[in-house]
Design a protein around this motif. Structure first.
Motif, PDB file in Angstrom:
ATOM      1  N   GLN A  20       9.782  17.922 129.363  1.00 21.40           N
ATOM      2  CA  GLN A  20      10.724  18.430 128.377  1.00 21.40           C
ATOM      3  C   GLN A  20      12.121  18.391 128.957  1.00 21.40           C
ATOM      4  OE1 GLN A  20       8.734  22.296 127.696  1.00 21.40           O
ATOM      5  NE2 GLN A  20       8.479  21.659 125.566  1.00 21.40           N
ATOM      6  N   LEU A  21      13.060  17.896 128.168  1.00 19.46           N
ATOM      7  CA  LEU A  21      14.447  17.792 128.625  1.00 19.46           C
ATOM      8  C   LEU A  21      15.380  18.171 127.496  1.00 19.46           C
ATOM      9  CD1 LEU A  21      16.246  15.125 130.695  1.00 19.46           C
ATOM     10  CD2 LEU A  21      16.979  15.440 128.324  1.00 19.46           C
ATOM     11  N   GLU A  22      16.407  18.923 127.866  1.00 21.05           N
ATOM     12  CA  GLU A  22      17.526  19.209 126.971  1.00 21.05           C
ATOM     13  C   GLU A  22      18.777  19.173 127.827  1.00 21.05           C
ATOM     14  OE1 GLU A  22      19.068  22.579 123.767  1.00 21.05           O
ATOM     15  OE2 GLU A  22      17.057  22.682 124.621  1.00 21.05           O
ATOM     16  N   ALA A  23      19.747  18.356 127.439  1.00 17.23           N
ATOM     17  CA  ALA A  23      20.924  18.188 128.296  1.00 17.23           C
ATOM     18  C   ALA A  23      22.155  17.854 127.469  1.00 17.23           C
ATOM     19  CB  ALA A  23      20.685  17.078 129.319  1.00 17.23           C
ATOM     20  N   ALA A  24      23.315  18.227 128.023  1.00 17.84           N
ATOM     21  CA  ALA A  24      24.603  17.925 127.401  1.00 17.84           C
ATOM     22  C   ALA A  24      25.557  17.403 128.473  1.00 17.84           C
ATOM     23  CB  ALA A  24      25.188  19.167 126.735  1.00 17.84           C
ATOM     24  N   VAL A  25      26.252  16.317 128.154  1.00 17.00           N
ATOM     25  CA  VAL A  25      27.275  15.739 129.031  1.00 17.00           C
ATOM     26  C   VAL A  25      28.535  15.594 128.192  1.00 17.00           C
ATOM     27  CG1 VAL A  25      27.901  13.843 130.556  1.00 17.00           C
ATOM     28  CG2 VAL A  25      25.481  14.470 130.288  1.00 17.00           C
ATOM     29  N   ALA A  26      29.475  16.513 128.370  1.00 14.88           N
ATOM     30  CA  ALA A  26      30.648  16.563 127.497  1.00 14.88           C
ATOM     31  C   ALA A  26      31.486  15.299 127.578  1.00 14.88           C
ATOM     32  CB  ALA A  26      31.500  17.784 127.847  1.00 14.88           C
ATOM     33  N   ALA A  27      31.663  14.748 128.785  1.00 13.48           N
ATOM     34  CA  ALA A  27      32.518  13.573 128.955  1.00 13.48           C
ATOM     35  C   ALA A  27      31.987  12.360 128.198  1.00 13.48           C
ATOM     36  CB  ALA A  27      32.652  13.242 130.439  1.00 13.48           C
ATOM     37  N   ARG A  28      30.698  12.335 127.925  1.00 16.18           N
ATOM     38  CA  ARG A  28      30.092  11.211 127.195  1.00 16.18           C
ATOM     39  C   ARG A  28      29.680  11.595 125.778  1.00 16.18           C
ATOM     40  NH1 ARG A  28      26.433   7.826 131.618  1.00 16.18           N
ATOM     41  NH2 ARG A  28      27.944   7.926 133.339  1.00 16.18           N
ATOM     42  N   ASP A  29      30.075  12.802 125.347  1.00 16.47           N
ATOM     43  CA  ASP A  29      29.695  13.307 124.025  1.00 16.47           C
ATOM     44  C   ASP A  29      28.188  13.142 123.807  1.00 16.47           C
ATOM     45  OD1 ASP A  29      30.008  14.477 121.554  1.00 16.47           O
ATOM     46  OD2 ASP A  29      30.487  12.593 120.527  1.00 16.47           O
ATOM     47  N   PHE A  30      27.432  13.583 124.804  1.00 18.21           N
ATOM     48  CA  PHE A  30      25.972  13.429 124.800  1.00 18.21           C
ATOM     49  C   PHE A  30      25.319  14.798 124.697  1.00 18.21           C
ATOM     50  CE2 PHE A  30      21.954  13.564 127.076  1.00 18.21           C
ATOM     51  CZ  PHE A  30      21.269  12.451 126.619  1.00 18.21           C
ATOM     52  N   ALA A  31      24.416  14.960 123.753  1.00 12.89           N
ATOM     53  CA  ALA A  31      23.648  16.202 123.627  1.00 12.89           C
ATOM     54  C   ALA A  31      22.317  15.848 122.988  1.00 12.89           C
ATOM     55  CB  ALA A  31      24.396  17.225 122.784  1.00 12.89           C
ATOM     56  N   ALA A  32      21.263  15.899 123.775  1.00 16.19           N
ATOM     57  CA  ALA A  32      19.965  15.451 123.263  1.00 16.19           C
ATOM     58  C   ALA A  32      18.841  16.227 123.912  1.00 16.19           C
ATOM     59  CB  ALA A  32      19.784  13.951 123.523  1.00 16.19           C
ATOM     60  N   SER A  33      17.722  16.286 123.210  1.00 14.35           N
ATOM     61  CA  SER A  33      16.509  16.881 123.759  1.00 14.35           C
ATOM     62  C   SER A  33      15.347  15.949 123.471  1.00 14.35           C
ATOM     63  CB  SER A  33      16.256  18.259 123.151  1.00 14.35           C
ATOM     64  OG  SER A  33      16.092  18.170 121.750  1.00 14.35           O
ATOM     65  N   LEU A  34      14.395  15.919 124.413  1.00 11.86           N
ATOM     66  CA  LEU A  34      13.269  15.002 124.302  1.00 11.86           C
ATOM     67  C   LEU A  34      12.069  15.614 124.998  1.00 11.86           C
ATOM     68  CD1 LEU A  34      12.286  12.107 123.497  1.00 11.86           C
ATOM     69  CD2 LEU A  34      12.978  11.380 125.795  1.00 11.86           C
ATOM     70  N   ALA A  35      10.885  15.399 124.428  1.00  9.64           N
ATOM     71  CA  ALA A  35       9.641  15.870 125.046  1.00  9.64           C
ATOM     72  C   ALA A  35       8.614  14.752 125.012  1.00  9.64           C
ATOM     73  CB  ALA A  35       9.114  17.100 124.313  1.00  9.64           C
ATOM     74  N   LEU A  36       7.807  14.658 126.073  1.00 10.00           N
ATOM     75  CA  LEU A  36       6.725  13.677 126.165  1.00 10.00           C
ATOM     76  C   LEU A  36       5.436  14.393 126.513  1.00 10.00           C
ATOM     77  CD1 LEU A  36       9.266  11.747 126.695  1.00 10.00           C
ATOM     78  CD2 LEU A  36       7.641  10.315 127.935  1.00 10.00           C
TER      79      LEU A  36
END
Length: 354
Positions: free
Chosen positions: A4-20
């Motif tokens: 399970q992952l949830e992460a945000a990277v402001a400099a890349r305008d990235f905000a996503a969550s994913l589960a396997l």
């Protein structure tokens, strides 16, 4: 256990969550700059997000800000990049044995493990060569063996076929289909064939966000994003579902806001919902003058591009496409800038909730 992952990277305008789930392979699709490689880099520990949390089989990979941050070699992940990135000064055997050796395995055990995985990827006969003596396809097979020899709990693949020629790519695809069976993996790809053959599930990323996910065939048959519709070869319009169709609101399609598209609605579609209409370019008839008939949708469009496409001529008109014969294109004298009318029968348009 799961990933399970949830992460945000402001400099890349990235905000996503994913589960396997255990043993699940997920394909990550999306246009260039969508955030696919960022997702892999954060998972592998090559990029530190501003905030978020990731767990792999009960272990915390990171918990930010201010908490755990495991180094890449401690995560139980292995990254297979677009380029093989083999150590040029080591033999193929020593390249593959590097992961187990780094994890503390003895020289003999690491070499035995390396021979096993080289055999698995049909490259044992290359064990004594140096990377400079390998073809592109051979080098990428060795890179697969090196990744698997490390015994990763999660395998990360970043467009592994993109740098290969047309003969080597299908061979590697068949190899990955075999070695990924029952293995937890994330594969970033632009090729819908990779998703169909290798993945249990697909996610679509656009502008740093996951915009849809589900079984690969469902995404291709009923896309909810313009990128997925393009992969499936479909026209896509978004809008508000009405009693007999959809009221288009997406100006990027080339249709004026307020245009009504009639079609066959999914049983779950209800008036007032945000909805999507899809139809195949081959179902579009093209005319110089407006046409009328019931039930038929007619759109006034401006040609933006013309190209050959699978034995037909594909007419681009903003975000819409039509496939017609070369003879029909010649009769219409199609060229960029020309004003035309696209017509599609309502029976060829599928409408479902977004």
């Amino acid at each position: 256990m799961t990933f399970q992952l949830e992460a945000a990277v402001a400099a890349r305008d990235f905000a996503a969550s994913l589960a396997l789930a255990p043993g699940e392979t997920v394909a990550v699709l999306g246009p260039n700059g969508a955030g696919k490689s960022t997702l892999l880099s954060v998972t592998a520990g090559l990029l530190r997000p501003d905030a978020g949390r990731a767990m792999l089989d009960g272990r915390t990979l990171f918990d930010l800000p201010g908490g755990t941050w495991l180094a890449p070699h401690l995560r139980g992940t292995a990254l297979l990049a677009q380029q093989p990135l083999l150590f040029p000064h080591l033999s193929v055997l020593e390249n593959v044995a590097f992961g187990p050796r780094s994890a503390g395995a003895g020289r003999h055990g690491a070499r035995q493990n390396a021979r096993h995985w080289l055999a698995e990827v049909d490259a044992l006969h290359l064990a004594g060569r140096r990377p400079g003596q390998l073809s592109g396809g051979q080098a990428q097979r060795v890179a697969v063996a090196r990744a698997l020899a490390a015994g990763p709990q999660l395998l990360l693949l970043d467009e592994p076929m993109s740098a290969l020629d047309v003969e080597a790519a299908p061979m590697l695809r068949r190899l990955l289909k075999r070695v990924l069976a029952g293995r937890r993996a994330i594969i970033v790809t632009h090729d819908v064939l990779d998703a169909l053959l290798l993945a249990d599930r697909a996610v679509v990323m656009e502008a740093g966000r996951i915009t849809e996910e589900g079984p690969v065939r469902r995404i291709l048959e009923r896309p909810r994003s313009r990128f997925a519709a393009g992969l499936a070869g479909l026209n896509l319009l978004t809008g508000t579902i009405t009693g007999d169709g959809i009221l288009a609101t997406d100006g990027t399609s080339g249709l004026a806001a307020g245009a009504t598209v009639t079609g066959t609605a999914d049983p779950e579609a209800a008036p007032g919902q945000v909805g999507i209409a899809v139809f195949r370019p081959a179902e579009v008839a093209v005319f110089r003058e407006p046409v009328h008939g019931s039930p038929r949708n007619t759109f006034a469009v401006t040609v933006t591009d013309v190209e050959p496409h699978g034995g037909h001529i594909r007419i681009h008109a903003g975000g819409l496409y039509a496939d017609i014969t070369a003879a029909a294109a010649a009769d219409l004298d199609v060229a960029p800038g020309l004003q035309l009318y696209f017509a599609v029968k309502a029976t060829a348009v599928d409408i479902f909730p977004a």
